[in-house]
Design a protein around this motif. Structure first.
Motif, PDB file in Angstrom:
ATOM      1  N   THR A   1       8.954  -1.158   8.746  1.00  0.00           N
ATOM      2  CA  THR A   1       8.433  -0.349   9.968  1.00  0.00           C
ATOM      3  C   THR A   1       9.075  -1.088  11.481  1.00  0.00           C
ATOM      4  O   THR A   1       8.554  -0.985  12.411  1.00  0.00           O
ATOM      5  CB  THR A   1       6.938  -0.520  10.240  1.00  0.00           C
ATOM      6  OG1 THR A   1       6.665  -1.769   9.871  1.00  0.00           O
ATOM      7  CG2 THR A   1       6.335   0.560   9.264  1.00  0.00           C
TER       8      THR A   1
ATOM      9  N   HIS B   1       0.742  -1.333   0.103  1.00  0.00           N
ATOM     10  CA  HIS B   1       0.064   0.175   0.196  1.00  0.00           C
ATOM     11  C   HIS B   1       0.890   1.429  -0.064  1.00  0.00           C
ATOM     12  O   HIS B   1       0.365   2.365  -0.024  1.00  0.00           O
ATOM     13  CB  HIS B   1      -0.937  -0.116   1.195  1.00  0.00           C
ATOM     14  CG  HIS B   1      -1.986  -0.921   1.439  1.00  0.00           C
ATOM     15  ND1 HIS B   1      -2.297  -1.941   0.439  1.00  0.00           N
ATOM     16  CD2 HIS B   1      -2.688  -1.367   2.407  1.00  0.00           C
ATOM     17  CE1 HIS B   1      -3.165  -2.731   1.034  1.00  0.00           C
ATOM     18  NE2 HIS B   1      -3.490  -2.268   2.105  1.00  0.00           N
TER      19      HIS B   1
ATOM     20  N   GLU C   1      -8.633  -7.843   3.094  1.00  0.00           N
ATOM     21  CA  GLU C   1      -8.845  -6.517   3.840  1.00  0.00           C
ATOM     22  C   GLU C   1      -9.835  -5.579   3.445  1.00  0.00           C
ATOM     23  O   GLU C   1     -10.111  -4.639   3.962  1.00  0.00           O
ATOM     24  CB  GLU C   1      -7.423  -5.939   4.130  1.00  0.00           C
ATOM     25  CG  GLU C   1      -7.163  -4.774   4.736  1.00  0.00           C
ATOM     26  CD  GLU C   1      -5.861  -4.339   5.109  1.00  0.00           C
ATOM     27  OE1 GLU C   1      -5.072  -4.767   5.958  1.00  0.00           O
ATOM     28  OE2 GLU C   1      -5.060  -3.810   4.104  1.00  0.00           O
TER      29      GLU C   1
ATOM     30  N   ARG D   1      -7.047   4.096  10.849  1.00  0.00           N
ATOM     31  CA  ARG D   1      -6.151   4.825  10.119  1.00  0.00           C
ATOM     32  C   ARG D   1      -6.869   4.883   8.566  1.00  0.00           C
ATOM     33  O   ARG D   1      -6.800   5.691   7.925  1.00  0.00           O
ATOM     34  CB  ARG D   1      -5.120   3.874   9.977  1.00  0.00           C
ATOM     35  CG  ARG D   1      -4.248   4.131  11.198  1.00  0.00           C
ATOM     36  CD  ARG D   1      -2.806   3.499  11.128  1.00  0.00           C
ATOM     37  NE  ARG D   1      -1.959   3.592  10.149  1.00  0.00           N
ATOM     38  CZ  ARG D   1      -1.187   2.670   9.659  1.00  0.00           C
ATOM     39  NH1 ARG D   1      -0.572   1.760  10.216  1.00  0.00           N
ATOM     40  NH2 ARG D   1      -0.415   3.276   8.842  1.00  0.00           N
TER      41      ARG D   1
ATOM     42  N   ASP E   1       9.230  -7.414   4.432  1.00  0.00           N
ATOM     43  CA  ASP E   1       8.424  -6.017   4.743  1.00  0.00           C
ATOM     44  C   ASP E   1       9.107  -5.363   5.945  1.00  0.00           C
ATOM     45  O   ASP E   1       8.429  -5.136   6.851  1.00  0.00           O
ATOM     46  CB  ASP E   1       7.244  -5.863   4.485  1.00  0.00           C
ATOM     47  CG  ASP E   1       6.721  -4.315   4.530  1.00  0.00           C
ATOM     48  OD1 ASP E   1       7.567  -3.513   4.870  1.00  0.00           O
ATOM     49  OD2 ASP E   1       5.562  -4.042   4.298  1.00  0.00           O
TER      50      ASP E   1
ATOM     51  N   ASN F   1       2.684 -10.648   4.463  1.00  0.00           N
ATOM     52  CA  ASN F   1       4.012 -10.332   4.680  1.00  0.00           C
ATOM     53  C   ASN F   1       5.014 -11.680   5.106  1.00  0.00           C
ATOM     54  O   ASN F   1       5.889 -11.651   5.528  1.00  0.00           O
ATOM     55  CB  ASN F   1       4.445  -8.995   5.481  1.00  0.00           C
ATOM     56  CG  ASN F   1       4.527  -7.707   4.839  1.00  0.00           C
ATOM     57  OD1 ASN F   1       4.542  -7.957   3.734  1.00  0.00           O
ATOM     58  ND2 ASN F   1       3.736  -6.737   5.663  1.00  0.00           N
TER      59      ASN F   1
ATOM     60  N   ASP G   1       4.268  -4.782  11.257  1.00  0.00           N
ATOM     61  CA  ASP G   1       3.522  -4.975   9.970  1.00  0.00           C
ATOM     62  C   ASP G   1       3.438  -6.204   9.548  1.00  0.00           C
ATOM     63  O   ASP G   1       3.669  -6.592   8.243  1.00  0.00           O
ATOM     64  CB  ASP G   1       4.072  -4.250   8.743  1.00  0.00           C
ATOM     65  CG  ASP G   1       3.001  -3.809   7.600  1.00  0.00           C
ATOM     66  OD1 ASP G   1       1.991  -4.252   7.573  1.00  0.00           O
ATOM     67  OD2 ASP G   1       3.890  -3.309   6.609  1.00  0.00           O
TER      68      ASP G   1
ATOM     69  N   ILE H   1       8.682   5.998  12.113  1.00  0.00           N
ATOM     70  CA  ILE H   1       7.559   6.859  12.207  1.00  0.00           C
ATOM     71  C   ILE H   1       7.042   6.749  13.727  1.00  0.00           C
ATOM     72  O   ILE H   1       6.750   6.064  14.167  1.00  0.00           O
ATOM     73  CB  ILE H   1       6.395   5.879  11.265  1.00  0.00           C
ATOM     74  CG1 ILE H   1       6.704   5.727   9.867  1.00  0.00           C
ATOM     75  CG2 ILE H   1       4.919   6.643  11.197  1.00  0.00           C
ATOM     76  CD1 ILE H   1       5.729   5.061   8.994  1.00  0.00           C
TER      77      ILE H   1
ATOM     78  N   LYS I   1       1.382  -8.681   8.680  1.00  0.00           N
ATOM     79  CA  LYS I   1       0.402  -9.037   8.125  1.00  0.00           C
ATOM     80  C   LYS I   1       0.559 -10.092   7.327  1.00  0.00           C
ATOM     81  O   LYS I   1       1.553 -10.306   6.815  1.00  0.00           O
ATOM     82  CB  LYS I   1      -0.517  -7.612   7.374  1.00  0.00           C
ATOM     83  CG  LYS I   1       0.267  -7.444   6.124  1.00  0.00           C
ATOM     84  CD  LYS I   1      -0.534  -6.184   5.480  1.00  0.00           C
ATOM     85  CE  LYS I   1       0.283  -5.747   4.175  1.00  0.00           C
ATOM     86  NZ  LYS I   1      -0.536  -4.611   3.571  1.00  0.00           N
TER      87      LYS I   1
HETATM   88  C1  GN1 Z   1       0.622  -0.532   5.037  1.00  0.00           C
HETATM   89  O1  GN1 Z   1       3.122  -1.337   3.366  1.00  0.00           O
HETATM   90  P1  GN1 Z   1       2.225  -2.184   3.295  1.00  0.00           P
HETATM   91  O2  GN1 Z   1       1.115  -2.194   2.378  1.00  0.00           O
HETATM   92  O3  GN1 Z   1       2.559  -3.622   4.061  1.00  0.00           O
HETATM   93  C2  GN1 Z   1       0.698  -0.059   6.374  1.00  0.00           C
HETATM   94  C3  GN1 Z   1       0.555  -0.935   7.527  1.00  0.00           C
HETATM   95  C4  GN1 Z   1      -0.965  -1.499   7.422  1.00  0.00           C
HETATM   96  C5  GN1 Z   1      -1.092  -2.087   5.977  1.00  0.00           C
HETATM   97  C6  GN1 Z   1      -2.409  -2.469   6.067  1.00  0.00           C
HETATM   98  C7  GN1 Z   1       3.973   2.017   6.620  1.00  0.00           C
HETATM   99  O4  GN1 Z   1       1.368  -1.764   4.915  1.00  0.00           O
HETATM  100  O5  GN1 Z   1       0.517  -0.228   8.671  1.00  0.00           O
HETATM  101  O6  GN1 Z   1      -1.249  -2.444   8.293  1.00  0.00           O
HETATM  102  O7  GN1 Z   1      -0.622  -1.173   4.919  1.00  0.00           O
HETATM  103  N1  GN1 Z   1       2.087   0.312   6.554  1.00  0.00           N
HETATM  104  C8  GN1 Z   1       2.573   1.772   6.769  1.00  0.00           C
HETATM  105  O8  GN1 Z   1      -2.563  -3.443   4.837  1.00  0.00           O
HETATM  106  O9  GN1 Z   1       1.622   2.540   7.174  1.00  0.00           O
END
Ligand code: GN1
Ligand code: MG
Length: 360
Positions: A239, A27, A262, A314, A236, A221, A216, A154, A218
């Motif tokens: 964070t 994302h 999601e 969020r 990933d 990942n 993160d 962050i 999820k």
């Molecule tokens: C973002 O980078 P990505 O897509 O793995 C987000 C996470 C959220 C996630 C929801 C830096 O993750 O905190 O959980 O989307 N990353 C950032 O799918 O804000």
């Protein structure tokens, strides 16, 4: 925009570039997969441009990643398949861990880990157990790493109070003129505000220790070995910071217990699978029990609910702000995401006694 091949050319990769493919899954960052041929064999690499409005100090992100991956690698040294168990950065031709494009954005390259599966959500209890093991193993490898050596890239990333402040600000500004259409969602989050503070408060009061946290974890990942099904690698690492490891159990439970994607638009498909929830906790504790404190153990189930809440808040905040943070593919995308998080929390609540009863 500068040619991706030129950016890839900044990295010290042997062989000849054969193809480049964009990957649209994250994302936040922009991701490309390249294939190289070297001495008759194929090698793949992942190239990412860090989103510099999200990561305003991307060099610190890279410093965290470099430290954490080299620490994990020392734990894997005896394993024949260590290359698939931890991300490996590829240096630039200038011997640096990252390069800049002409616009000044930071790029990095990882070796691509192949012969693995990823999932947007789960429907298999064995995989849920293995997801738990993978998150536990990641934390176990890092539980002797000094968390205070990591940069806070962050600030207040998983701080519920701060996320509610951002939501309140978004309500006040109503930039995208969407406030009227999200009253039900807002009411739900405001009713749940107090309970949602549990993890943040436990951390602030020192009732849970500060540790290295992925932030993160999820399901998408996690790389699962195609042959054995083991969750071999957590990817990933953008964070990785200090925090409570309950942020990681929380994101695991959020994304591993949901019965749809999601961003599913049909909410009748969205719920919490309590068997998956329980198997994740079991798999996680099979690895993590030896380093967890009692309070951490007691808060694992609650972390799943709280993390679902923080993501919902969020997504809704970004919807109100006019979609400035997450990549979207349709105007309702962030609202759809907020709604799945609400549906998941509501179904967790219906099953809460049964879930916590099975875990006690
Ligand atoms: C973002 O980078 P990505 O897509 O793995 C987000 C996470 C959220 C996630 C929801 C830096 O993750 O905190 O959980 O989307 N990353 C950032 O799918 O804000
Ligand atoms: Mg991420």
């Amino acid at each position: 925009m500068q040619d991706i091949a030129d950016i890839i050319g900044l990295f010290a990769i042997e062989g000849e570039l054969q193809k480049i493919k964009a990957n649209k899954e994250g994302h936040i960052n922009s991701t490309f997969i390249s294939t190289f041929i070297h001495e008759g064999k194929q090698y793949k690499y992942t190239h990412q441009k860090l989103n510099d409005s999200v990561f305003t100090r991307p060099e610190e992100v890279m410093d965290n990643i470099q430290k954490v991956t080299s620490h994990i690698q020392t734990k894997l040294i005896h394993l024949a398949d260590r290359d698939k168990r931890c991300l490996q950065l590829v240096k630039t031709k200038q011997d640096a861990w990252y390069a800049y494009d002409e616009a000044g954005s930071l790029w990095r390259t990882y070796r691509f880990i192949d012969e693995v599966n990823t999932y947007p959500f789960l429907d298999d209890q064995h995989l849920a157990y293995r997801f738990g093991e993978a998150v536990g193993t990641f934390q176990h490898h890092l539980c002797d790493f000094p968390a205070d050596k990591l940069h806070t890239t962050i600030a207040k990333f998983h701080h519920m109070g701060s996320r509610y402040n951002q939501l309140r600000q978004a309500i006040e500004n109503d930039k995208a003129k969407r406030l009227q259409s999200v009253q039900a969602e807002l009411q739900f989050f405001l009713e749940n505000e107090e309970r949602g503070m549990t993890l943040t408060t436990a951390l602030e009061e020192g009732r849970v220790p500060l540790r290295v946290t992925h932030n993160d974890t999820k399901i998408s990942n996690i790389l699962f070995d195609r042959t054995t099904g083991e969750g071999v690698c957590v990817i990933d690492l953008d964070t990785v910071m200090s925090g409570t490891i309950l942020f990681d159990t929380g994101d695991m439970l959020r994304t591993g217990s949901i019965t749809a994607g999601e961003d599913e638009q049909d909410l009748s498909k969205v719920g919490c699978d309590e068997n998956l929830f329980i198997q994740m906790v079991k798999g996680y504790r099979s690895v993590a029990d030896n380093f967890l404190t009692d309070t951490e153990r007691q808060l694992i189930a609650e972390s799943g609910r709280a993390t679902t809440q923080i993501m919902g808040v969020r997504f809704l905040t970004d919807y109100l702000n006019g979609d400035v943070y997450y990549h979207i593919e349709r105007p309702s995308h962030n609202l759809d995401r907020a709604r799945t998080q609400i549906a998941l929390m509501q179904d967790m609540d219906r099953k809460w006694e049964s879930i916590t009863g099975s875990l006690s």
